[in-house]
Design an enzyme around this catalytic site. Structure first.
Site, PDB file in Angstrom:
ATOM      1  N   ASP A  12     108.646  56.875   8.875  1.00 52.06           N
ATOM      2  CA  ASP A  12     109.888  57.617   8.615  1.00 52.06           C
ATOM      3  C   ASP A  12     110.488  58.168   9.906  1.00 52.06           C
ATOM      4  O   ASP A  12     111.715  58.210  10.070  1.00 52.06           O
ATOM      5  CB  ASP A  12     109.629  58.764   7.636  1.00 52.06           C
ATOM      6  CG  ASP A  12     109.354  58.267   6.221  1.00 52.06           C
ATOM      7  OD1 ASP A  12     109.769  57.135   5.904  1.00 52.06           O
ATOM      8  OD2 ASP A  12     108.722  59.001   5.439  1.00 52.06           O
ATOM      9  N   SER A  50     117.390  50.444  -2.299  1.00 50.26           N
ATOM     10  CA  SER A  50     116.465  51.425  -1.758  1.00 50.26           C
ATOM     11  C   SER A  50     117.113  52.795  -1.886  1.00 50.26           C
ATOM     12  O   SER A  50     118.224  52.924  -2.404  1.00 50.26           O
ATOM     13  CB  SER A  50     116.187  51.083  -0.286  1.00 50.26           C
ATOM     14  OG  SER A  50     115.113  51.829   0.197  1.00 50.26           O
ATOM     15  N   LYS A 104     108.908  60.749  -7.011  1.00 46.04           N
ATOM     16  CA  LYS A 104     109.092  59.449  -6.356  1.00 46.04           C
ATOM     17  C   LYS A 104     107.707  58.809  -6.250  1.00 46.04           C
ATOM     18  O   LYS A 104     106.885  59.189  -5.426  1.00 46.04           O
ATOM     19  CB  LYS A 104     109.716  59.610  -4.971  1.00 46.04           C
ATOM     20  CG  LYS A 104     110.008  58.282  -4.271  1.00 46.04           C
ATOM     21  CD  LYS A 104     110.688  58.530  -2.936  1.00 46.04           C
ATOM     22  CE  LYS A 104     111.033  57.209  -2.261  1.00 46.04           C
ATOM     23  NZ  LYS A 104     109.837  56.440  -1.877  1.00 46.04           N
ATOM     24  N   ARG A 158     110.746  43.642  -6.317  1.00 42.59           N
ATOM     25  CA  ARG A 158     112.050  43.934  -5.711  1.00 42.59           C
ATOM     26  C   ARG A 158     112.387  42.950  -4.608  1.00 42.59           C
ATOM     27  O   ARG A 158     113.527  42.542  -4.461  1.00 42.59           O
ATOM     28  CB  ARG A 158     112.054  45.364  -5.142  1.00 42.59           C
ATOM     29  CG  ARG A 158     113.408  45.733  -4.534  1.00 42.59           C
ATOM     30  CD  ARG A 158     113.433  47.167  -4.054  1.00 42.59           C
ATOM     31  NE  ARG A 158     112.611  47.382  -2.875  1.00 42.59           N
ATOM     32  CZ  ARG A 158     112.637  48.484  -2.142  1.00 42.59           C
ATOM     33  NH1 ARG A 158     113.415  49.490  -2.490  1.00 42.59           N
ATOM     34  NH2 ARG A 158     111.860  48.610  -1.087  1.00 42.59           N
ATOM     35  N   LYS A 170     111.383  63.343   1.071  1.00 43.51           N
ATOM     36  CA  LYS A 170     110.038  62.944   1.463  1.00 43.51           C
ATOM     37  C   LYS A 170     109.255  64.173   1.930  1.00 43.51           C
ATOM     38  O   LYS A 170     109.692  64.886   2.831  1.00 43.51           O
ATOM     39  CB  LYS A 170     110.098  61.894   2.586  1.00 43.51           C
ATOM     40  CG  LYS A 170     110.829  60.606   2.215  1.00 43.51           C
ATOM     41  CD  LYS A 170     110.078  59.803   1.183  1.00 43.51           C
ATOM     42  CE  LYS A 170     108.897  59.077   1.772  1.00 43.51           C
ATOM     43  NZ  LYS A 170     109.230  57.950   2.637  1.00 43.51           N
ATOM     44  N   CYS A 177      69.586  50.653  14.709  1.00 38.88           N
ATOM     45  CA  CYS A 177      70.013  50.859  13.331  1.00 38.88           C
ATOM     46  C   CYS A 177      69.353  52.113  12.754  1.00 38.88           C
ATOM     47  O   CYS A 177      68.128  52.254  12.836  1.00 38.88           O
ATOM     48  CB  CYS A 177      69.647  49.638  12.494  1.00 38.88           C
ATOM     49  SG  CYS A 177      69.971  49.840  10.724  1.00 38.88           S
ATOM     50  N   CYS A 225      66.707  50.809   9.880  1.00 38.46           N
ATOM     51  CA  CYS A 225      65.475  50.051  10.143  1.00 38.46           C
ATOM     52  C   CYS A 225      64.992  50.129  11.583  1.00 38.46           C
ATOM     53  O   CYS A 225      63.904  49.649  11.897  1.00 38.46           O
ATOM     54  CB  CYS A 225      65.674  48.596   9.746  1.00 38.46           C
ATOM     55  SG  CYS A 225      66.836  47.694  10.814  1.00 38.46           S
ATOM     56  N   CYS A 276      67.272  44.196   6.927  1.00 37.56           N
ATOM     57  CA  CYS A 276      67.448  45.655   6.959  1.00 37.56           C
ATOM     58  C   CYS A 276      67.545  46.202   5.539  1.00 37.56           C
ATOM     59  O   CYS A 276      68.375  45.736   4.748  1.00 37.56           O
ATOM     60  CB  CYS A 276      68.699  46.006   7.751  1.00 37.56           C
ATOM     61  SG  CYS A 276      69.119  47.752   7.731  1.00 37.56           S
TER      62      CYS A 276
END
EC number: 6.5.1.2
Length: 660
Positions: free
Chosen positions: A38, A83, A114, A135, A310, A402, A405, A425
């Protein structure tokens, strides 16, 4: 700003906005949030207002952002699906009111939420749903009728047989459905959707309507586009009438006689948006009287009788207490931030994904930091920025081993992900098995996530191979697993042995190889043995494969663990051949088929495989370019359209004659 500098900035903004329009409207995979978009859009609007000579018809400010995808038939909207112009302050709403009252008076407004989803048109003849479309660019959209039929909140028959009605609505995904979908995607190794809007759009634009049905979409209808057989004069009257016909309309809307009342209603909508079970990104103020709307008209892109407000994203500061690292099905380490709980957009937030090491490094996120949190799309929390570091804090690095493991982790060149190198693992086992048995993989009935977890906890399975040695006695020892359920599971496991090689390849979880790529591999090489012999150049020669995918395949099949797994599966009786192998018989080359209805002895997957085997192509929509429509029982609108266009229609018997 001088004109030369303004022109350079306008060109730059238009390129950015067109790129983000395509990511948002066409690919359903935005790179930025709505608020950032926006800001870019408003910058362009302001520059074009200050320098009118720079405004051109092809500017994003003069066009709707979407486009119709080629995989669907096009629909030309008789009433343009416009729109809305956006406002971000009360002053801008008051300016909208002034413009309206300069043209028409007195005025009443209707204020409603909206919705943040995908805008669609629904058409009815004599009260029967006949067509639905997206649309698109406002003038041309996509025919997604079959997918829309799967949405339970779209009435297929209205309560009154009105001659013709076209309505506009917003298809959305509830927060509950979104979280369930994301959890499933993570378990099966798919990339989760970023927000409910993209999940809804991606789910609706599927070639396979069964996928759409499984995603659980909903709709709110908010406008009458066209109507015959009934006269409506006001918007609130239209909403009430739509409810009578069986539609789900805006759950709360308010009639306002002044702009002050409308602004108050907008604020009230904003105050409850965080508690709703679906996403809204603003509120809309509409002129209530249809005759006044007609008089006000539209600009090239927006109706002059409506304005969207908005809401800015809500941001809060909080403290990062810890970073937890989880291991996914493919071994990827994902960091999650744990925060001091903070109220944000109507919910309490205490956790948010930190994505990967690059994300953490770019924002310099450290344990103990004060950070700014924001909810993207009003649902997913994200770290916007670091406010301050804690004393003596250090830059955070993902662990070198990790956490599940203890095996070393690696980061492949060109990838953001860090992976565990241990295929066995424990953290990966559950997710890997859930993916292995899923519908698009080995499709083992009665073997959902809960059953998998029980099998692991009972130590009955340690790899996919163990599924094929389960016994009735073992299964009935599981809590709430009766003999009938256990036998159904064993039958599903036995049936999966006959799956095409493409299913097994997808089930094995080869990095970068999805369902479509697995089919291409199976069609190209035909057998598991041939894949073990293939080199990177062989794999890269497949249309649609890049170097990364090809390298991933050959590296996977060079591992001793892969050879061991395949050997055990072969010993268990799992099929290692493919019926998709490209045939020298290309009798369907250049022919396009559309499947509709239920065939007596063939599933759609089986029929599609046969068509593709002989060089044909299967698409989801009927057009003049369609060669044949293969129709079974309960064939719907695709059959009707084929007959209207004169496209040859085949029964299963006709199809089998063509094969023989």
């Amino acid at each position: 700003m001088q004109q030369e500098e303004a022109q350079k900035k306008v060109v730059e903004l238009r390129e950015q906005i067109r790129y983000h329009n395509r990511k948002y409207y066409v690919e359903d995979a935005p790179d930025i949030d709505d608020y950032t978009y926006d800001i870019l859009y408003r910058q362009l609007q302001n520059l074009e207002a200050a320098f009118p000579e720079l405004r051109t018809p092809d500017s994003p400010t003069q066009q709707v952002g979407g486009a119709a995808l080629p995989q669907f038939s096009k629909v030309h909207h008789q009433v343009v699906m416009e729109s809305l112009h956006d406002s971000f302050s009360h002053a801008e709403l008051q300016e909208f009111d002034r413009r309206v009252r300069d043209e028409v008076s007195p005025v009443t407004y209707v204020v409603e939420p909206k919705f943040d989803g995908l805008s669609v048109s629904l058409e009815y003849r004599d009260g029967i749903f006949v067509r639905g479309s997206t649309r698109g660019d406002g003038t041309v959209g996509e025919d997604v009728t079959e997918n829309l039929r799967t949405i339970r909140t779209i009435p297929k028959t209205l309560t009154q047989p009105i001659p013709y009605l076209e309505v506009r609505g917003e298809v959305y995904m509830s927060h509950d459905s979104f979280f369930k979908l994301c959890a499933q995607q993570e378990l099966t190794g798919e990339k989760p959707f970023k927000n409910p809007r993209n999940a809804a759009a991606g789910s609706l634009r599927q070639k396979n309507s069964q996928i759409t049905a499984a995603r659980v979409l909903d709709i709110f209808v908010f406008n009458v586009q066209q109507i015959t057989g009934k006269t409506l004069s006001h918007h609130d009257e239209a909403l009430d009438y739509l409810k009578q016909l069986g539609f789900t309309v805006s759950p709360f809307y308010k009639i306002c006689h002044t702009i002050e009342e409308a602004i108050d209603a907008v604020e009230k909508v904003g105050s409850v948006r965080g508690s709703l079970g679906y996403s809204i990104d603003g509120a809309v103020i509409k002129v209530n009287d249809f005759a006044q709307r007609q008089e006000l008209g539209s600009t090239a892109k927006f109706p002059k009788w409506a304005e969207a407000f908005k809401y800015p994203p809500e941001e809060k500061q909080t403290k990062l207490l810890n970073i937890e690292v989880n291991v996914g099905r493919t071994g990827v380490l994902t960091p999650t931030g744990v925060f001091e709980p903070v109220a944000l957009a109507g919910t309490t937030v205490s956790r948010a994904t930190l994505h990967n090491q690059d994300y953490i490094t770019d924002k310099d996120i450290r344990i103990g930091d004060m950070v700014t949190l924001r909810k993207a799309g009003e649902i997913i929390p994200e770290v916007v920025s670091v406010v301050s570091h804690a004393p003596d804090s250090e830059p955070y690095r993902l662990p070198a081993v990790c956490p599940s493991c203890g095996s070393p982790v690696v980061r492949e060149p060109g990838e953001a992900a860090v992976r565990c190198t241990n295929a066995a693992c424990p953290a990966q086992l559950s997710r890997h098995l859930i993916h292995f048995v899923s519908r698009d993989a080995m499709n083992i009935d009665s073997c959902g996530p809960a059953v998998i977890e029980q099998l692991i906890s009972k130590e009955l399975v340690h790899s996919p191979v163990d599924l094929y040695s389960l016994t009735l006695a073992q299964l009935t020892s599981i809590e709430r697993m009766g003999e009938k359920s256990a036998q159904n599971l064993l039958d599903g496991i036995e049936k999966s042995k006959q799956n095409d090689l493409s299913h097994l390849l997808f089930a094995m979880g080869i990095p970068h190889i999805g369902q479509k790529a697995a089919k291409l591999l199976a069609a190209r090489f035909g057998s598991m043995s041939a894949l073990f012999q293939a080199d990177t150049a062989d794999v890269a020669s497949i249309d649609g494969f890049g170097d990364i995918m090809a390298k991933s395949v050959t590296e996977f099949f060079s591992l001793s663990a892969t050879a061991e797994l395949v050997g055990h599966l072969r010993d268990a009786g799992v099929n290692m051949e493919s019926a998709l192998r490209v045939s020298e018989d290309n009798r369907f080359a250049g022919k396009t088929f559309v499947l509709t209805g239920t065939l007596p002895d063939l599933t759609r997957v089986e029929a599609s495989a046969l068509i593709e085997k002989y060089g044909g192509k299967v698409t989801g929509s009927v057009s003049k370019k369609t060669s044949y429509v293969l129709a079974g029982e309960e064939a719907g609108s695709k059959l009707t359209k084929a007959q209207k266009l004169g496209v040859p229609v085949l029964s299963q018997n006709d199809f089998q004659k063509m094969l023989s």
